[in-house]
Design a protein around this motif. Sequence first.
Motif, PDB file in Angstrom:
ATOM      1  N   ILE A   1     -38.312  30.417  21.515  1.00 30.87           N
ATOM      2  CA  ILE A   1     -38.268  31.227  22.746  1.00 30.87           C
ATOM      3  C   ILE A   1     -37.359  32.438  22.523  1.00 30.87           C
ATOM      4  CG2 ILE A   1     -37.239  31.291  25.062  1.00 30.87           C
ATOM      5  CD1 ILE A   1     -38.398  28.591  25.627  1.00 30.87           C
ATOM      6  N   TYR A   2     -36.287  32.220  21.783  1.00 32.54           N
ATOM      7  CA  TYR A   2     -35.300  33.286  21.560  1.00 32.54           C
ATOM      8  C   TYR A   2     -35.552  34.065  20.279  1.00 32.54           C
ATOM      9  CZ  TYR A   2     -33.136  30.623  25.213  1.00 32.54           C
ATOM     10  OH  TYR A   2     -32.918  29.966  26.393  1.00 32.54           O
ATOM     11  N   THR A   3     -36.011  33.340  19.229  1.00 28.49           N
ATOM     12  CA  THR A   3     -36.133  34.017  17.936  1.00 28.49           C
ATOM     13  C   THR A   3     -37.425  34.814  17.803  1.00 28.49           C
ATOM     14  OG1 THR A   3     -36.961  31.948  17.018  1.00 28.49           O
ATOM     15  CG2 THR A   3     -34.634  32.413  16.716  1.00 28.49           C
ATOM     16  N   ASN A   4     -38.428  34.500  18.614  1.00 31.28           N
ATOM     17  CA  ASN A   4     -39.689  35.255  18.544  1.00 31.28           C
ATOM     18  C   ASN A   4     -39.688  36.479  19.444  1.00 31.28           C
ATOM     19  OD1 ASN A   4     -40.553  33.347  16.796  1.00 31.28           O
ATOM     20  ND2 ASN A   4     -42.133  32.468  18.122  1.00 31.28           N
TER      21      ASN A   4
ATOM     22  N   LEU B   1     -34.446  24.800  21.627  1.00 31.00           N
ATOM     23  CA  LEU B   1     -33.500  24.626  20.521  1.00 31.00           C
ATOM     24  C   LEU B   1     -34.227  24.171  19.269  1.00 31.00           C
ATOM     25  CD1 LEU B   1     -30.575  22.833  22.374  1.00 31.00           C
ATOM     26  CD2 LEU B   1     -30.484  25.094  21.346  1.00 31.00           C
ATOM     27  N   LYS B   2     -33.592  24.426  18.143  1.00 30.73           N
ATOM     28  CA  LYS B   2     -34.180  24.008  16.878  1.00 30.73           C
ATOM     29  C   LYS B   2     -33.100  23.308  16.062  1.00 30.73           C
ATOM     30  CE  LYS B   2     -36.849  25.742  13.032  1.00 30.73           C
ATOM     31  NZ  LYS B   2     -37.544  26.892  12.444  1.00 30.73           N
ATOM     32  N   ILE B   3     -33.348  22.043  15.736  1.00 32.18           N
ATOM     33  CA  ILE B   3     -32.400  21.325  14.890  1.00 32.18           C
ATOM     34  C   ILE B   3     -32.802  21.599  13.451  1.00 32.18           C
ATOM     35  CG2 ILE B   3     -31.524  19.048  14.256  1.00 32.18           C
ATOM     36  CD1 ILE B   3     -32.054  18.308  17.227  1.00 32.18           C
TER      37      ILE B   3
ATOM     38  N   ILE C   1     -24.715  18.237  12.485  1.00 37.13           N
ATOM     39  CA  ILE C   1     -26.039  18.617  12.999  1.00 37.13           C
ATOM     40  C   ILE C   1     -26.066  20.136  13.106  1.00 37.13           C
ATOM     41  CG2 ILE C   1     -27.668  18.319  14.910  1.00 37.13           C
ATOM     42  CD1 ILE C   1     -26.044  15.826  15.748  1.00 37.13           C
ATOM     43  N   GLU C   2     -27.001  20.755  12.403  1.00 40.35           N
ATOM     44  CA  GLU C   2     -27.138  22.216  12.520  1.00 40.35           C
ATOM     45  C   GLU C   2     -28.159  22.532  13.597  1.00 40.35           C
ATOM     46  OE1 GLU C   2     -27.947  24.124   8.744  1.00 40.35           O
ATOM     47  OE2 GLU C   2     -26.397  22.888   7.793  1.00 40.35           O
ATOM     48  N   VAL C   3     -27.687  23.225  14.624  1.00 40.69           N
ATOM     49  CA  VAL C   3     -28.561  23.537  15.758  1.00 40.69           C
ATOM     50  C   VAL C   3     -28.694  25.056  15.897  1.00 40.69           C
ATOM     51  CG1 VAL C   3     -28.926  23.232  18.231  1.00 40.69           C
ATOM     52  CG2 VAL C   3     -27.750  21.457  16.939  1.00 40.69           C
ATOM     53  N   ALA C   4     -29.918  25.533  15.950  1.00 44.65           N
ATOM     54  CA  ALA C   4     -30.169  26.962  16.136  1.00 44.65           C
ATOM     55  C   ALA C   4     -30.973  27.175  17.414  1.00 44.65           C
ATOM     56  CB  ALA C   4     -30.929  27.507  14.935  1.00 44.65           C
TER      57      ALA C   4
ATOM     58  N   ARG D   1     -24.295  19.558  18.877  1.00 48.11           N
ATOM     59  CA  ARG D   1     -23.643  19.551  17.560  1.00 48.11           C
ATOM     60  C   ARG D   1     -22.587  18.454  17.423  1.00 48.11           C
ATOM     61  NH1 ARG D   1     -23.604  25.353  18.533  1.00 48.11           N
ATOM     62  NH2 ARG D   1     -25.445  26.200  17.504  1.00 48.11           N
ATOM     63  N   GLU D   2     -22.238  17.783  18.520  1.00 46.43           N
ATOM     64  CA  GLU D   2     -21.228  16.722  18.465  1.00 46.43           C
ATOM     65  C   GLU D   2     -21.634  15.663  17.444  1.00 46.43           C
ATOM     66  OE1 GLU D   2     -20.099  17.193  23.236  1.00 46.43           O
ATOM     67  OE2 GLU D   2     -21.294  15.507  22.494  1.00 46.43           O
ATOM     68  N   SER D   3     -20.734  15.382  16.519  1.00 46.69           N
ATOM     69  CA  SER D   3     -21.100  14.528  15.379  1.00 46.69           C
ATOM     70  C   SER D   3     -21.418  13.092  15.787  1.00 46.69           C
ATOM     71  CB  SER D   3     -19.981  14.544  14.351  1.00 46.69           C
ATOM     72  OG  SER D   3     -18.809  14.015  14.932  1.00 46.69           O
ATOM     73  N   ASN D   4     -20.843  12.627  16.891  1.00 48.87           N
ATOM     74  CA  ASN D   4     -21.097  11.234  17.274  1.00 48.87           C
ATOM     75  C   ASN D   4     -22.493  11.013  17.863  1.00 48.87           C
ATOM     76  OD1 ASN D   4     -20.715  12.489  19.673  1.00 48.87           O
ATOM     77  ND2 ASN D   4     -19.015  11.208  20.367  1.00 48.87           N
ATOM     78  N   ARG D   5     -23.319  12.058  17.895  1.00 49.85           N
ATOM     79  CA  ARG D   5     -24.706  11.890  18.354  1.00 49.85           C
ATOM     80  C   ARG D   5     -25.605  11.317  17.275  1.00 49.85           C
ATOM     81  NH1 ARG D   5     -25.627  13.616  22.989  1.00 49.85           N
ATOM     82  NH2 ARG D   5     -24.074  14.998  23.877  1.00 49.85           N
ATOM     83  N   ILE D   6     -25.154  11.373  16.008  1.00 49.93           N
ATOM     84  CA  ILE D   6     -26.037  10.936  14.925  1.00 49.93           C
ATOM     85  C   ILE D   6     -26.135   9.420  14.918  1.00 49.93           C
ATOM     86  CG2 ILE D   6     -26.461  10.994  12.443  1.00 49.93           C
ATOM     87  CD1 ILE D   6     -24.914  13.586  12.324  1.00 49.93           C
ATOM     88  N   LEU D   7     -27.363   8.943  14.995  1.00 48.61           N
ATOM     89  CA  LEU D   7     -27.620   7.508  15.031  1.00 48.61           C
ATOM     90  C   LEU D   7     -28.170   7.076  13.672  1.00 48.61           C
ATOM     91  CD1 LEU D   7     -29.483   7.367  18.472  1.00 48.61           C
ATOM     92  CD2 LEU D   7     -27.127   6.670  18.034  1.00 48.61           C
TER      93      LEU D   7
END
Lengths: 278, 278
Positions: B273-276, B254-256, B266-269, B96-102
Amino acid sequence: MKRGRKMKRSERLVDFTNYLLNNARKLTTLSFFGQRYGVAKSSISEDLVIIKRVFEETGVGTVKTYPGVSGGVVFTPEISNAQSRAIVSEIADLMRESNRILPGGYIYLSDILGSPKNLKNISKIIAHEYAGKQIDAIVTIATKGIPIAQAVSAILDVPFVIVRRDPKVTEGATLNVNYMSGSSAKVENMTLSKRSLAPGQRVLIVDDFMKGGGTLNGMKSLVHEFDCILAGVAVFAEGPFKGQRLITDYKSILKIEKIDIEKRSIEVALGNIYTNEV
Amino acid sequence: MKRGRKMKRSERLVDFTNYLLNNARKLTTLSFFGQRYGVAKSSISEDLVIIKRVFEETGVGTVKTYPGVSGGVVFTPEISNAQSRAIVSEIADLMRESNRILPGGYIYLSDILGSPKNLKNISKIIAHEYAGKQIDAIVTIATKGIPIAQAVSAILDVPFVIVRRDPKVTEGATLNVNYMSGSSAKVENMTLSKRSLAPGQRVLIVDDFMKGGGTLNGMKSLVHEFDCILAGVAVFAEGPFKGQRLITDYKSILKIEKIDIEKRSIEVALGNIYTNEV
């Protein structure tokens, strides 16, 4: 770890062994273990005597205890010279298989470097060579260097970064260098994400195969451009090369002396890790 | 291992623990340990009761003993649901760190996937998902899938093979397939050395990131062309994708959900594997 009850010594030794194996090269205070097991430090010290004796007798590694407030215990995985030579002679035998020779005198290595057992063994040997040195990051180049670099990174517990021959959109800003391929005397380009390394980091360069040393030399200048310090250069195998190599300060596990395409034979010798020994 | 003397039980437990941890998923006979330690099988069984109790209480894994002539003991590393969720939420925070967005809405992941700790954790989660299944090989595609595939391969103790987008001279004869990129609807090519897989092998496909699923679908047809059996498809993260994915039978950690370039968020869920889960 959550437990409802206090462990007996026999149980503690199992947990303690597991803990040390999973926290190699890290200093952990004796108080941490005292709290974890709810016993006095003297019991922890007694446990450590047992673990140390077994680890050293069976060649698993060393267990060192440092006294004082900032002291604690550090487990360092080790490999004996005999183990190392046994591993390398097993891999050399694999490399001598005649069906590895590909058109153009190339050697098929993907199966050797796709085996978790081989990678673990190869990386133990490389890590051992740099046991006394501080290393902050491993640098390799895509694609074939990655597995070895990653395996070494897992043992040394430091990150690894991947140099590419062409920049990718998923890497952000990159630093690029040109380098001269040692074998074909062509000018090539390599690139590494600017975020990969911080100035002053001590870097170990790892690759699968060296011919003229041009690629390794390129990585050396890239490390320099990042204002990092070169801690070493290690390759799995060096190939036959006529003329002056672009790099001399490298360590190799294996050395391919000669590839005879007609006779379908590969002459494999020990690398300079073994032959430069005093 | 060479030893001149017989180990005490406390020492044996240290060595036994180390042995099991280094030989995960392998069946070893009790006679082997009886000989290794020079004690009766009943002592070995008592040791195993202690190790089993500690490994299970601390979540290290399961220790199963099988009776009979072809019997023995198998240690299987495990990860509890709570451990798994703790790991994944830690990695989600990193993502979720904002500086990851390219530029272009891409996300920088190389540091996350260059950390031995993260790779070990991610691969434990993936390996856990396929714990009951027979898997003979891991298949991934260069470059970013390699570290995850290799880490899973180390846990499952099976080889991994690397698909490439263009054939290399060091791979020998290759099998190539065309595939449709799900996100850009372009026809692309991927290639794998003919020696990489044997017919009938059960293959797990692993990759770092999925958008439209085109690349994974390409690997699926490659696995099919090798007459191998698909055992599963696992990705570290799935990205946002509008429209019909080319693949549905995958597992994600993970699911972006959304990348907002303007707000740099960045919204990360959690992945499926976990939600099903039931």
